[in-house]
Design a protein around this motif. Structure first.
Motif, mmCIF file in Angstrom:
data_model
loop_
_atom_site.group_PDB
_atom_site.id
_atom_site.type_symbol
_atom_site.label_atom_id
_atom_site.label_comp_id
_atom_site.label_asym_id
_atom_site.label_seq_id
_atom_site.Cartn_x
_atom_site.Cartn_y
_atom_site.Cartn_z
ATOM 1 N N ILE A 178 0.844 -1.208 0.000
ATOM 2 C CA ILE A 178 0.000 0.000 0.000
ATOM 3 C C ILE A 178 0.874 1.251 0.000
ATOM 4 C CG2 ILE A 178 -1.700 1.322 1.323
ATOM 5 C CD1 ILE A 178 -2.717 -1.418 2.402
ATOM 6 N N ALA A 179 1.891 1.263 0.872
ATOM 7 C CA ALA A 179 2.775 2.432 0.928
ATOM 8 C C ALA A 179 3.679 2.474 -0.304
ATOM 9 C CB ALA A 179 3.619 2.373 2.201
ATOM 10 N N GLY A 180 4.085 1.285 -0.779
ATOM 11 C CA GLY A 180 5.008 1.212 -1.912
ATOM 12 C C GLY A 180 4.395 1.669 -3.217
ATOM 13 N N MET A 181 3.087 1.468 -3.384
ATOM 14 C CA MET A 181 2.444 1.886 -4.632
ATOM 15 C C MET A 181 2.511 3.402 -4.813
ATOM 16 S SD MET A 181 1.617 0.081 -6.983
ATOM 17 C CE MET A 181 2.062 -1.609 -7.124
ATOM 18 N N GLY A 182 2.458 4.115 -3.699
ATOM 19 C CA GLY A 182 2.638 5.569 -3.772
ATOM 20 C C GLY A 182 4.009 5.890 -4.343
ATOM 21 N N PHE A 183 5.006 5.150 -3.880
ATOM 22 C CA PHE A 183 6.376 5.376 -4.346
ATOM 23 C C PHE A 183 6.586 4.945 -5.783
ATOM 24 C CE2 PHE A 183 7.681 6.775 -0.387
ATOM 25 C CZ PHE A 183 8.807 7.519 -0.680
ATOM 26 N N PHE A 184 5.886 3.881 -6.165
ATOM 27 C CA PHE A 184 5.906 3.449 -7.562
ATOM 28 C C PHE A 184 5.462 4.624 -8.445
ATOM 29 C CE2 PHE A 184 3.746 1.981 -11.321
ATOM 30 C CZ PHE A 184 4.472 0.898 -11.772
ATOM 31 N N THR A 185 4.339 5.224 -8.069
ATOM 32 C CA THR A 185 3.799 6.346 -8.849
ATOM 33 C C THR A 185 4.729 7.554 -8.794
ATOM 34 O OG1 THR A 185 1.625 5.539 -8.225
ATOM 35 C CG2 THR A 185 1.697 7.710 -9.215
ATOM 36 N N ASP A 186 5.277 7.822 -7.589
ATOM 37 C CA ASP A 186 6.216 8.944 -7.433
ATOM 38 C C ASP A 186 7.352 8.828 -8.449
ATOM 39 O OD1 ASP A 186 4.725 9.271 -5.217
ATOM 40 O OD2 ASP A 186 6.288 8.836 -3.766
ATOM 41 N N ALA A 187 8.005 7.663 -8.440
ATOM 42 C CA ALA A 187 9.183 7.474 -9.293
ATOM 43 C C ALA A 187 8.784 7.497 -10.756
ATOM 44 C CB ALA A 187 9.864 6.150 -8.958
ATOM 45 N N TYR A 188 7.676 6.834 -11.044
ATOM 46 C CA TYR A 188 7.201 6.793 -12.434
ATOM 47 C C TYR A 188 6.984 8.218 -12.952
ATOM 48 C CZ TYR A 188 4.432 5.621 -16.526
ATOM 49 O OH TYR A 188 3.991 5.506 -17.815
ATOM 50 N N ASP A 189 6.260 9.009 -12.162
ATOM 51 C CA ASP A 189 5.900 10.360 -12.616
ATOM 52 C C ASP A 189 7.102 11.292 -12.696
ATOM 53 O OD1 ASP A 189 3.176 9.992 -13.030
ATOM 54 O OD2 ASP A 189 2.753 10.153 -10.896
ATOM 55 N N LEU A 190 7.997 11.192 -11.705
ATOM 56 C CA LEU A 190 9.130 12.120 -11.697
ATOM 57 C C LEU A 190 10.153 11.792 -12.787
ATOM 58 C CD1 LEU A 190 9.824 12.713 -7.887
ATOM 59 C CD2 LEU A 190 8.851 14.316 -9.519
ATOM 60 N N PHE A 191 10.303 10.509 -13.087
ATOM 61 C CA PHE A 191 11.351 10.137 -14.035
ATOM 62 C C PHE A 191 10.849 9.973 -15.469
ATOM 63 C CE2 PHE A 191 13.344 8.747 -9.998
ATOM 64 C CZ PHE A 191 14.457 9.557 -10.062
ATOM 65 N N CYS A 192 9.531 9.715 -15.651
ATOM 66 C CA CYS A 192 9.063 9.455 -17.019
ATOM 67 C C CYS A 192 9.181 10.702 -17.891
ATOM 68 C CB CYS A 192 7.641 8.916 -17.031
ATOM 69 S SG CYS A 192 6.384 10.160 -16.726
ATOM 70 N N VAL A 193 9.180 11.873 -17.258
ATOM 71 C CA VAL A 193 9.265 13.096 -18.069
ATOM 72 C C VAL A 193 10.603 13.179 -18.804
ATOM 73 C CG1 VAL A 193 10.202 14.778 -16.421
ATOM 74 C CG2 VAL A 193 8.524 15.510 -18.086
ATOM 75 N N SER A 194 11.661 12.580 -18.213
ATOM 76 C CA SER A 194 12.963 12.630 -18.894
ATOM 77 C C SER A 194 12.958 11.776 -20.159
ATOM 78 C CB SER A 194 14.086 12.184 -17.953
ATOM 79 O OG SER A 194 13.981 10.805 -17.688
ATOM 80 N N LEU A 195 11.990 10.848 -20.261
ATOM 81 C CA LEU A 195 11.904 10.012 -21.466
ATOM 82 C C LEU A 195 11.272 10.764 -22.637
ATOM 83 C CD1 LEU A 195 10.560 6.720 -19.817
ATOM 84 C CD2 LEU A 195 12.917 7.218 -20.449
ATOM 85 N N VAL A 196 10.475 11.784 -22.314
ATOM 86 C CA VAL A 196 9.702 12.423 -23.389
ATOM 87 C C VAL A 196 10.105 13.873 -23.673
ATOM 88 C CG1 VAL A 196 7.699 10.906 -23.104
ATOM 89 C CG2 VAL A 196 7.804 13.034 -21.801
#
Length: 524
Positions: free
Chosen positions: A27-45
């Motif tokens: 439950i706590a980790g899914m927040g972090f999954f989203t955090d990392a996904y959102d913060l780092f995916c912008v560097s891909l695009v």
């Protein structure tokens, strides 16, 4: 001095590892999954955004984001995160962990989706709305840092607490990987459906209009895992440490934990005296706090600040390093969709080989080696590898030596995650009193994000070539990648020195670490 710990908290400390521990991690980790996904995916695009909205048919290079826009797109979420860490960290101590936890998740879901729905088809409108929603997305993400760490540390037993908090943090690695996989899948599909020539062959057709959907899909995907855990977040009871030590409702804490642990816990007599002792109710800005926790707080904030300068600048000029060593071909030899694929492939390979294993090494070893040893070792190895890359930099960029370069670069990342990137997150959730725990974690994390902003903005300019002819469009000459890496090596070394201010929490109860058991009713 006599010590007394509440029965309900002792029960949590000695509890065997059970299903509820793993539920809390997910439950706590899914927040972090989203955090990392959102913060780092912008560097891909970012390269794709440049091609779409800043296309200049007269230029020999594909369009790229102007420096101020690139800095805003990369940095605005970090600024939001910093503000969110301070605000929600403080709110988590005022209102309780659980109440605030749902709020941060709603913000993350709504703003993830809204980021991808940026308005208009002109550069100004799209970039303005993208930055607006990414700021508020960052604000929600910021709240997740102190709350996830605090909730996990307060639920965990003392024997494996480090591994549990590290496992929550390790979901970041999975989020970064997911960002890479989603970008690979989406760009592959679009490449097959809408084949287009390279920029050299045809400047206009190299970026098909459908490519505008690619970055939107990639950015919005982050909302899905967060939405899936919302129901479970709302069902989690408030942590016993908050209910007993901050809300001072020991009866409620005992009832809640009886359900969670599935054992009958007794309400002890005179327990109220322990939690209401005035000597343990000092505030954040009191002399008492300064003398007890001032140096550890300085240790937590300074090490996180220094680490994030190095960590985020590496992440953000990662694709430039790949271009420099030839993993990503020259921009004009690819079309827009293919470029997204190549950048995502390179980032995913690095994540798979070094970033993700580093996180799980921390999970495996933190309760054996301790936080201090892992952090010291991590900073030391990062310093060594940074210098090993930087000084013979001209040797590494020759085509024959590229593999060696990538190995060294991967090892730097491995020791960031099997090192200070994980420990700076874990320790602040363990060593401060319950009523200030979330606030102090928020302060430490926000200082870290200030370092990330320095890394992201400062090194965006610093890593530019010293030769004006070789800089990216719109950037002034910098100090070059080599000198930037030398500076980062020095920063890591200073981080190693500040680690000596951080105490070792391994194997101790949270109350022992924070001094909350130091006054017993018999002493009055």
């Amino acid at each position: 001095m006599a010590e007394q710990q509440l029965v309900v908290l002792k029960a949590l400390d000695v509890a065997k590892t059970q299903l509820y521990h793993f539920t809390a991690i997910v439950i706590a980790g899914m927040g972090f999954f989203t955090d990392a996904y959102d913060l780092f995916c912008v560097s891909l695009v970012t390269k794709l955004l440049g091609r779409l909205y800043y296309f200049n048919p007269a230029s020999e290079k594909p369009g790229s984001l102007p420096p101020h826009v690139a800095a805003a797109v990369n940095g605005v979420a970090l600024c939001g995160t910093l503000a969110g860490q301070l605000f929600f960290g403080w709110l988590g101590d005022k209102l309780g962990r659980k109440k605030v936890y749902g709020l941060t998740l709603i913000m993350m879901i709504v703003c993830s989706i809204a980021s991808g729905l940026s308005f208009g088809n002109q550069a100004k409108g799209v970039m303005t709305t993208l930055c607006f929603f990414r700021f508020w997305l960052g604000f929600g993400i910021g709240g997740d840092y102190p709350l996830s760490a605090t909730i996990m540390s307060e639920y965990a037993n003392k024997k494996t607490r480090g591994a549990f908090i590290a496992a929550v943090f390790a979901m970041q690695g999975i989020g970064i990987l997911a960002g890479g996989f989603v970008a690979l899948a989406v760009s592959s599909i679009f490449d097959k459906q809408f084949p287009s020539p390279t920029y050299k062959e045809d400047r206009f057709l190299s970026t098909p209009p459908e490519a505008d959907y690619i970055w939107r899909i990639i950015v919005m995907f982050g909302a899905i895992p967060a939405a899936l855990t919302f129901y479970w977040r709302m069902k989690m009871p408030e942590t016993a440490r908050y209910t007993a030590l901050v809300a001072k409702n020991i009866k409620q804490a005992t009832q809640d934990m009886s359900k969670v642990l599935q054992v009958e816990l007794e309400m002890e007599e005179r327990a109220e005296d322990v939690v209401k002792d005035p000597r343990l109710n000092y505030g954040l800005f009191s002399k008492e706090f300064l003398s007890r926790h001032g140096l550890p707080l300085l240790g937590c904030t300074s090490t996180w600040f220094l680490l994030d300068i190095a960590f985020y600048s590496q992440n953000l000029f990662q694709k430039d390093i790949f271009s420099a060593i030839g993993w990503i071909p020259k921009a004009d030899t690819m079309n827009a969709v293919h470029e997204v694929f190549k950048i995502a492939r390179a980032q995913t390979l690095i994540a798979l080989c070094s970033t993700v294993p580093g996180y799980w090494f921390t999970v495996a070893f933190i309760d054996i080696m301790g936080r201090f040893a892992i952090q010291l070792m991590g900073f030391f190895m990062m310093t060594v590898f940074m210098f090993a890359i930087a000084f013979p930099y001209n040797h590494w960029i020759k085509p024959d030596n590229r593999i060696g370069f990538v190995i060294m670069y991967s090892l730097t990342f491995f020791f960031a995650n099997f090192g200070p990137n994980a420990t700076t997150f874990i320790v602040p959730a363990e060593i401060f009193p319950a009523r200030l725990r979330s606030t102090c974690h928020g302060i430490s994390a926000a200082t870290g994000k200030a370092g990330a902003i320095v890394g992201a903005f400062g090194f965006l300019y610093a890593a530019q070539s010293q030769d004006p002819a070789k800089t990216d469009a719109g950037y002034p000459p910098g100090i070059g990648v080599k000198n930037s890496l030398i500076m980062l090596g020095v920063i890591n070394f200073v981080g190693m020195l500040f680690t000596f201010l951080v105490p070792e929490p391994k194997g101790k109860s949270l109350e022992e670490l924070s001094g909350e058991t130091e006054v017993s009713p018999d002493e009055k």
